[in-house]
Design a protein around this motif. Structure first.
Motif: not given
Length: 213
Positions: A149, A157, A160, A197
């Motif tokens: 993160s 992203n 994904e 996600n």
């Protein structure tokens, strides 16, 4: 001037580098294979992992734009000590290692930037070892989620592009355990799940689980 700018501006390196495009999921190099080049990530995300068994991998890190792969080959390592796979469509600059070594000796500022980057990577490796050796599964998964993160990864992203097995490999746990604990974290309002996600809602609590898990 950052490391990416330095790479672009080293005119005497141009004759010794080649750009190669890799599609998502393609192997860039395999552990144990001959290492003739140093790899530089121009664009994309690359998973760095160890093959610890016939069908078992331990993911170590993600290399993003501006990072080197197979850098140890500059210092005489003849083969790749880990494997690398494109997480997303990726562009790699392949640099002849002897040419890069020469340029490092001639450009101390550039060499210092790379040394600093490798120091950060080394610190992360110590965290990976601690994560695998001492933490319980919830703590391992919390550590992996915190690592994945980071802002530079979220901008691209990253979740994904990752399967639940990929996330499990970063935590050194089974995919079944990863799915179980992700659902637990969601029930505890620590994260939110939206398809593939993953959104961190309570980073402080996740950090606490990481430290004490």
């Amino acid at each position: 001037m950052d490391l990416t700018d330095n790479i672009k501006n080293l005119d005497n390196l141009n004759a010794y580098k080649t750009r190669v495009q890799y599609l998502k999921g393609e192997t860039i190099f395999k552990q144990g294979a001959f290492a003739p080049y140093v790899m530089y990530v121009v664009e994309g995300l690359v998973k760095v992992y160890l093959q610890t068994g016939i069908d078992k991998n331990t993911s170590i890190s993600v290399a993003a734009e501006g990072e080197f792969l197979a850098f140890s080959s500059v210092f005489g390592e003849p083969v790749h000590t880990y494997s690398a796979q494109a997480i997303s469509n990726t562009e790699i600059c392949m640099i002849e290692k002897e040419s890069l070594k020469k340029i490092l000796l001639e450009n101390p500022e550039f060499a210092l930037q790379i040394t600093s980057q490798n120091y950060r990577n080394e610190r992360h490796l110590f965290e990976v070892i601690k994560n695998i050796s001492y933490k319980q599964m919830r703590g391992k998964l919390a550590s992996a989620l915190l690592y994945l993160s980071q802002e530079e990864f979220l901008k691209k992203n990253i979740f994904e592009f990752l399967t639940r097995q990929d996330i499990a490999d970063f935590a050194s746990i089974s995919a079944e355990s990863a799915i179980k604990f992700l659902k637990e974290f969601e029930k505890e309002n620590i994260i939110s799940l939206n398809g593939k996600n993953i959104i961190i809602d309570d980073a402080a609590q996740l950090l606490n689980i990481s430290k004490n898990g």
